[in-house]
Design an enzyme around this catalytic site. Structure first.
Site, PDB file in Angstrom:
ATOM      1  N   GLY A   1     -29.217  30.924  20.832  1.00  0.00           N
ATOM      2  CA  GLY A   1     -29.961  31.470  19.601  1.00  0.00           C
ATOM      3  C   GLY A   1     -30.044  33.075  19.544  1.00  0.00           C
ATOM      4  O   GLY A   1     -29.634  33.749  20.568  1.00  0.00           O
TER       5      GLY A   1
ATOM      6  N   GLN B   1     -32.216  41.635  17.192  1.00  0.00           N
ATOM      7  CA  GLN B   1     -31.223  41.628  18.174  1.00  0.00           C
ATOM      8  C   GLN B   1     -29.983  42.183  17.989  1.00  0.00           C
ATOM      9  O   GLN B   1     -28.930  42.797  18.974  1.00  0.00           O
ATOM     10  CB  GLN B   1     -31.166  40.222  19.117  1.00  0.00           C
ATOM     11  CG  GLN B   1     -32.227  39.950  19.829  1.00  0.00           C
ATOM     12  CD  GLN B   1     -31.793  38.504  20.334  1.00  0.00           C
ATOM     13  OE1 GLN B   1     -31.936  37.563  19.706  1.00  0.00           O
ATOM     14  NE2 GLN B   1     -31.558  38.556  21.822  1.00  0.00           N
TER      15      GLN B   1
ATOM     16  N   CYS C   1     -32.562  35.715  27.936  1.00  0.00           N
ATOM     17  CA  CYS C   1     -32.450  36.429  26.570  1.00  0.00           C
ATOM     18  C   CYS C   1     -31.131  37.297  26.869  1.00  0.00           C
ATOM     19  O   CYS C   1     -30.972  38.095  27.892  1.00  0.00           O
ATOM     20  CB  CYS C   1     -33.740  37.200  26.355  1.00  0.00           C
ATOM     21  SG  CYS C   1     -33.750  37.894  25.095  1.00  0.00           S
ATOM     22  N   LEU C   2     -30.444  37.281  25.761  1.00  0.00           N
ATOM     23  CA  LEU C   2     -29.342  38.059  25.526  1.00  0.00           C
ATOM     24  C   LEU C   2     -29.829  39.568  25.701  1.00  0.00           C
ATOM     25  O   LEU C   2     -28.868  40.490  26.077  1.00  0.00           O
ATOM     26  CB  LEU C   2     -28.512  37.709  24.288  1.00  0.00           C
ATOM     27  CG  LEU C   2     -27.894  36.158  24.455  1.00  0.00           C
ATOM     28  CD1 LEU C   2     -27.407  36.126  22.924  1.00  0.00           C
ATOM     29  CD2 LEU C   2     -26.940  36.178  25.448  1.00  0.00           C
TER      30      LEU C   2
ATOM     31  N   HIS D   1     -38.498  31.072  20.957  1.00  0.00           N
ATOM     32  CA  HIS D   1     -37.882  32.115  21.523  1.00  0.00           C
ATOM     33  C   HIS D   1     -37.550  33.102  20.246  1.00  0.00           C
ATOM     34  O   HIS D   1     -37.966  34.046  20.141  1.00  0.00           O
ATOM     35  CB  HIS D   1     -36.779  31.753  22.494  1.00  0.00           C
ATOM     36  CG  HIS D   1     -36.231  32.895  23.197  1.00  0.00           C
ATOM     37  ND1 HIS D   1     -36.215  33.019  24.527  1.00  0.00           N
ATOM     38  CD2 HIS D   1     -35.520  33.854  22.542  1.00  0.00           C
ATOM     39  CE1 HIS D   1     -35.494  33.994  24.715  1.00  0.00           C
ATOM     40  NE2 HIS D   1     -35.198  34.649  23.623  1.00  0.00           N
ATOM     41  N   GLU D   2     -37.010  32.534  19.680  1.00  0.00           N
ATOM     42  CA  GLU D   2     -36.310  33.377  18.366  1.00  0.00           C
ATOM     43  C   GLU D   2     -37.323  34.033  17.376  1.00  0.00           C
ATOM     44  O   GLU D   2     -37.268  35.003  16.964  1.00  0.00           O
ATOM     45  CB  GLU D   2     -35.074  32.682  17.552  1.00  0.00           C
ATOM     46  CG  GLU D   2     -34.108  32.148  18.260  1.00  0.00           C
ATOM     47  CD  GLU D   2     -33.415  33.225  19.360  1.00  0.00           C
ATOM     48  OE1 GLU D   2     -33.632  34.405  19.179  1.00  0.00           O
ATOM     49  OE2 GLU D   2     -32.998  32.780  20.561  1.00  0.00           O
TER      50      GLU D   2
ATOM     51  N   HIS E   1     -39.026  36.767  18.775  1.00  0.00           N
ATOM     52  CA  HIS E   1     -38.220  38.054  18.823  1.00  0.00           C
ATOM     53  C   HIS E   1     -38.722  38.807  17.361  1.00  0.00           C
ATOM     54  O   HIS E   1     -38.948  39.834  17.233  1.00  0.00           O
ATOM     55  CB  HIS E   1     -36.717  37.757  18.547  1.00  0.00           C
ATOM     56  CG  HIS E   1     -36.058  37.798  19.875  1.00  0.00           C
ATOM     57  ND1 HIS E   1     -36.038  38.891  20.820  1.00  0.00           N
ATOM     58  CD2 HIS E   1     -35.476  36.784  20.684  1.00  0.00           C
ATOM     59  CE1 HIS E   1     -35.435  38.807  21.900  1.00  0.00           C
ATOM     60  NE2 HIS E   1     -35.138  37.220  21.827  1.00  0.00           N
TER      61      HIS E   1
HETATM   62 NI    NI Z   1     -33.965  36.304  23.198  1.00  0.00          NI
END
Ligand code: NI
Length: 173
Positions: free
Chosen positions: A46, A51, A93-94, A135-136, A139
């Site tokens: 995701g 991000q 998380c990226l 999660h997204e 963000h």
């Molecule tokens: Ni993340």
């Protein structure tokens, strides 16, 4: 389509509350395409627009199982309208280098929003896809995984990350 740079903590854009999309134009569709390509190449399940440095309400995800066809989902202006149950899952998380933690989430969520063409959609997801959605959406509200762990765990991570970043900086000097 292009792969965009993934912004990592502590960049302030990750703390920005994303603005809702009011004008769904080609720019947003190009953003969605780039986000999908960026997510797949990372690889990740995701990605939220913050991000890639664009604080607007757009998320992409693909929580399909390995060796299965891709199931790309893009949601514009996503909103959780119903939730149910509890689940604890290890998440990464990226945007958080070298961080993983068990995070408590709702087991099932219903999310409303728009698809890439502006058509209203409603997603009803359970398990991993529900976790990814939450999660997204976090963000888009400027919330990161480190906000969902204990203060001790957060402080230890920030200390460890500072060392990593300092090492990286001295290497590039
Ligand atoms: Ni993340």
């Amino acid at each position: 389509m292009a792969i965009r740079d993934i912004i990592t903590y502590p960049h302030p854009v990750l703390r920005q509350v994303a603005e809702s999309v009011t004008n769904l134009d080609g720019k947003i569709q190009a953003l969605i395409d780039d986000m999908a390509e960026t997510m797949y190449s990372a690889p990740g399940v995701g990605l939220a627009a913050n991000q890639v440095g664009v604080p607007v309400q757009v998320i992409v995800m693909d929580a399909s199982e390995k060796d299965r066809p891709r199931e790309l989902i893009a949601v514009i202006n996503p909103l959780i309208v119903a939730c149910e149950g509890k689940i604890v899952n290890e998440e990464g998380c990226l945007s958080l280098i070298d961080f993983r933690a068990d995070i408590g989430r709702y087991k099932r969520v219903t999310v409303k929003g728009l698809d890439r063409n502006g058509t209203p959609i409603e997603l009803d997801k359970e398990g991993l896809p529900a976790v990814v959605l939450q999660h997204e959406i976090d963000h888009l509200n400027g919330i990161l995984l480190i906000d969902r762990v204990s203060r001790l765990k957060r402080e230890l991570y920030i200390r460890r990350l500072k060392k990593v970043l300092m090492k990286q900086a001295s290497r590039t000097r």
